[in-house]
Design a protein around this motif. Structure first.
Motif: not given
Lengths: 820, 160
Positions: B147-148, B151-153, B155-156
């Motif tokens: 899940n984390a 979230k990190v990847v 958007t980019q």
């Protein structure tokens, strides 16, 4: 006054003192040949930017040129002393190959141009990319060597101007784990120690911290305690036979990558022998039970097996730490750049927490920084953290920052953790970051796996801006090069490891058309026409002092509170430790007194992470775990490194520094005495391994990993068998090819692995599998040129000791009153 | 008594998650954190497979304690493929799909542990309950990681 060769003896003359006494003053001065102090036109106040210690000094100016340095007797950090990099490194400022004009790439070549043309190109590209793709196309990679005012300006420009969260510093390589470990244990950055703790401690434990070479003057302080009455006991954890190891009561040299197991062994003994301050733990910490359970699996015998350290030594070290009355723990790259970096560093915090050794004289932790201004990168938003230790996952903190900056909170990207340096490089590799602005750092030598890094930075589709003082390896790959002013040529402030803030004044003009980094950023912000939500300029300051005043407001009420400081107050006397505000107008020597932390869920900088997976804790999870602002004890199990020795690559490779050089030698390689002291790369191996492989001192070998190879001469040193050590300073700027290897490599990072700690995102430079091949015998037994004075000391005698020439003489003056 | 069926399913789902983690890490070898952590987390599921096989003996089951094969030729090809397409932005969309899949599978495993823990309590089987207490937190961490990382990847990947 005596003249000392401080190449031969980097630490200088002893001034012994006893526990609780004041550290005597010793003023070190080094001036250009033929000059005496009375010849100097003016002395200009500053502090060191060649390491993280924050030594205060004055620049000697003669005929509007820098002509030497003198330590500041009145400063709390160094009491007048200077290390070799400060004594000799200033000469690099006037190097003839300084960048003096902006450069742009035309027809594949970098050519000189004027500022308008260069900046228009940068601004034009930024605007095109914002139109085409948006803020996600732009990344900033900065440093640990600019000034506070510059980071703060960069932070607002990137976060609120461009709106990107791709902002990080090379502090990711040096200090990310220090910050991460403090955020895990205390939920906020902020150093729980003070250099003055050395004056009081009865035990000092240095974990992966070769202080003798990384912070020379701090090591002086310990050497002076060791030479005085009732000296402290020293515990050293290091695979190399460093000067610290030689001075240690117990020296533990574990197998690389096993720090968590070692720490758990020490904690096991401390708990099993009940050297625990239960009242303190009960009142001020959460998580002890989990730690007790976890470390119960790590008896000294189990740990001895994992770490290859005798169980008796673990017991002995644990007993010294467990029975200490005033325990100071320090940590550096041996933990930060190794396997399980954050988990291991957090266990050091745990030792001090469960022993109740915080916030009292002699009782502290120094999670060290590698670079002089790394602390400011962390404080001001230059490394992805939000300014003032604001919590990116706390909406109230972002709203507050938006208020300070007068922008809408949506303008500040905070939907995910800020992008760390290695991920920025990954985005550049896959092509989604299309403009990268690198300031004052040299990733083409300092990042892991250089072949990959070069292939990323040389992509045509990546617009690379490099702001530097020399045409570094990275600058040679740039599309635009911006010539910067450096230390001594611009004014600003910066903060060292123990929260001491110094002012650094401009002493001379920068060469040619070079400009301060602040002026470059301000110029960019102006040309980009960044606005706040009322249409006024986003960046509301115009010079260093107005930037500092703006930063003070941003820091108000936060742990790193600067509101009680001013340029005026920082001038003249000693540096000042934050927090400095109405309640603490003279600064704060120790934080976390009486078990009061900054870990309240509404106030804290971070909710912490899973130490193995790096997944951030949700706010609700943190609130459930630590509702009332205590310290957090986090346990961790040992996990082996991802790359372990094999038949093909039987050695473990570690990289590091020598006392004579800084980073990629851009400055120290241009200071003759320093360059001569450590002129070329070497590889250290143990006498046992050398014997097994039929290798002699001075032989030329090739060190290889699955990623590349390096050729260097061998130094047979006191390093742990099975381990190779390469210094990371040697790149290619002073070789024929300029930015890459001609044939065989010499940069240690040709060999390192692309892997990082999941919690701190700090790359792993200290555990790779490697092999060695003999290339050529040394001619007539000529030894390697590695320094003999330091961790690279040879095991056999008869090798000419490292010493300076006639120009290396340094005046040491004793019993000077602390008046200047 | 259906405990055998539950353990069978548990054994299958952990094996499946381990395999998925390994596959995804190989597929995204150039995303180094996915590669390294994915492999670390696969090992947790492999350990669980063994735990389940061990406790299975108490209930007359003969489950294979060895996790499914790690590397076939196909995986090796995939790894090579990752190197080749790692410079193409479109390939990154696959990463979102893969992380989502890990997240969903780990959620399934987590539900399985929940069911098994309920059964163990009902049967008053302490050893079995201990296994669930030991393993289930790992599964939750696997879920949070996926899940984390999403979230990190994401958007980019999506906005660029």
């Amino acid at each position: 006054m005596t003249k000392q060769d401080r190449i031969a003896d980097p630490w200088g003359t002893r001034t012994p003192y006893g526990s609780g006494e004041k550290w005597p003053v010793r003023v070190d001065t080094h001036l250009e040949e033929g000059l005496n102090p009375e010849d100097i036109d003016r002395w200009v106040q500053t502090a060191s930017i060649m390491h993280s210690n924050g030594d205060a000094l004055d620049i000697a100016v003669k005929n509007d040129r820098i002509a030497g340095v003198r330590g500041r007797a009145s400063d709390r950090v160094n009491h007048g002393r200077l290390g070799p990099k400060d004594l000799y490194g200033w000469q690099a400022n006037s190097s003839p190959d300084r960048l003096t004009k902006p450069l742009i790439r035309e027809g594949g070549k970098l050519v000189e141009t004027d500022w308008d043309t260069a900046m228009d190109r940068v601004v034009g590209r930024t605007k095109d990319l914002l139109e085409e793709q948006g803020p996600s196309a732009v990344g900033f990679y900065t440093t640990g060597q600019l000034f506070l005012e510059e980071y703060y300006t960069l932070g607002i420009m990137a976060h609120a101007g461009i709106g990107t969260n791709h902002v990080d510093g090379n502090t990711r390589l040096c200090t990310a784990t220090a910050a991460a470990a403090l955020k895990e244990s205390f939920a906020s950055d902020g150093q729980p120690g003070s250099y003055t703790d050395i004056d009081h401690a009865d035990v000092i434990a240095l974990y992966g911290h070769n202080m003798a070479e990384t912070q020379v003057v701090l090591w002086d302080r310990i050497l002076d305690r060791l030479a005085g009455p009732n000296p402290p006991k020293i515990i050293c954890v290091d695979p190399r036979m460093t000067r610290v190891a030689r001075a240690a009561t117990v020296h533990l040299a574990p197998r690389l990558g096993t720090n968590v197991a070692l720490m758990n062994g020490l904690l096991h003994e401390i708990i099993a022998n009940d050297w625990v301050d239960h009242d303190y733990v009960e009142a001020h910490a959460v998580g002890f039970d989990e730690l007790e359970k976890r470390v119960s699996e790590y008896s000294p015998e189990v740990v001895a097996e994992i770490c290859d350290v005798p169980a008796e030594q673990i017991r002995e070290a644990a007993k010294i730490i467990g029975e200490a009355e005033r325990l100071l723990s320090t940590v550096l790259q041996g933990f930060y750049q190794s396997n399980q970096a954050t988990a291991a560093s957090v266990q050091v915090n745990n030792v001090n927490i469960i022993r109740g050794m915080l916030g009292k004289p002699g009782c502290g932790i120094l999670q060290m920084n590698g670079q002089p201004t790394a602390q400011n990168t962390r404080e001001c938003g230059g490394d992805g953290d939000f300014p003032g230790f604001r919590n990116w996952s706390n909406d109230a903190h972002i709203a507050d920052l938006a208020r300070v900056w007068n922008v809408d909170p949506m303008e500040i990207p905070h939907y995910s953790p800020p992008t760390h340096a290695m991920q920025i490089m990954r985005y550049a590799e896959e092509g989604s970051i299309r403009m990268l602005w690198v300031s004052a750092t040299n990733p083409a030598v300092s990042l892991p796996e250089l072949r990959r890094i070069r292939s990323i930075l040389t992509q045509k589709r990546l617009f690379l801006v490099v702001q530097d003082i020399f045409l570094s390896e990275t600058a040679q790959l740039a599309d635009v090069v911006l010539p910067a002013a450096t230390w001594g040529e611009k004014t600003g402030t910066f903060t060292n490891v123990d929260r001491t803030v110094h002012i650094s004044e401009k002493a001379v003009d920068p060469p040619g058309e070079a400009r301060s980094d602040l002026d470059i950023f301000l110029d960019y912000a102006r040309r980009m026409d960044f606005k706040d939500k009322d249409g006024a300029p986003l960046v509301k300051w115009h010079d260093p002092e107005s930037a500092f005043e703006a930063w003070k407001e941003c820091s108000r009420g936060r742990p790193c509170d600067y509101t009680g400081m001013s340029y005026e107050k920082l001038r003249g006397g000693s540096g000042i430790q934050w927090p400095c505000n109405d309640e603490n107008p003279e600064g704060t020597e120790r934080i976390y007194v009486d078990g009061k932390f900054w870990s309240d869920p509404e106030y804290c900088e971070s909710y912490g992470k899973d130490l193995v997976t790096g997944a951030p804790l949700e706010p609700t999870e943190y609130k459930a775990m630590n509702p009332s602002g205590k310290a957090v004890i986090k346990a961790a199990g040992y996990m082996p490194p991802h790359e372990i020795p094999s038949q093909d690559f039987p050695f473990q490779l570690t990289t590091g520094r020598t006392v004579y050089h800084f980073h990629t030698r851009t400055k120290t390689g241009r200071a003759p005495q320093l360059q001569a002291a450590a002129p070329e790369v070497w590889v250290e191996m143990s006498a046992q391994d050398a014997g097994d492989h039929g290798i002699n001192e001075g032989d030329l070998v090739e060190v290889s990993t699955p990623r590349g190879s390096v050729r260097s001469k061998v130094r047979i040193s006191g390093i742990r068998p099975g381990v190779l050590f390469l210094p990371f300073h040697y790149g290619y700027w002073d070789t024929k090819k300029g930015h890459k290897p001609g044939g065989s490599g010499r940069a240690a990072n040709e060999l390192t692995i692309t892997d990082w700690d999941a919690a701190s995102k700090q790359p792993i430079f200290k555990t790779a599998a490697a092999r060695v091949k003999l290339i050529k015998r040394s001619r007539r037994g000529k030894p390697s040129a590695a320094p003999t004075t330091t961790g690279s000391a040879p095991v056999k005698g008869g090798i000419r000791p490292t010493r300076g020439d006639a120009t290396a003489g340094v005046d040491e003056e004793f019993d000077v009153e602390g008046t200047r | 008594m259906k405990i055998g069926l539950v353990l069978h399913e548990m054994h299958r789902s952990e094996n499946d998650l381990a395999h998925e983690l390994l596959q995804v890490s190989e597929r995204h070898k150039v995303d180094h954190e996915i590669y390294h952590i994915g492999r670390d987390l696969a090992r947790w599921s492999q350990r669980h497979v063994q735990e389940i096989a061990d406790i299975g003996h108490n209930y007359g089951l003969d489950l294979n304690p060895k996790p499914k094969d790690e590397f076939g030729l196909v995986e090796r090809m995939r790894e090579r493929g990752s190197d080749l397409v790692g410079r193409r932005g479109d390939a990154s969309l696959l990463l979102i799909r893969d992380l989502r899949k890990i997240y969903m599978k780990a959620t399934g495993v987590s539900a399985d542990w929940e069911v098994l823990a309920q059964a163990a309590q009902g049967m008053k089987q302490k050893d079995l309950l201990d296994v669930t207490k030991q393993c289930h937190p790992d599964t939750l961490r696997q879920m949070r990681w996926a899940n984390a990382m999403l979230k990190v990847v994401s958007t980019q990947i999506i906005v660029s």
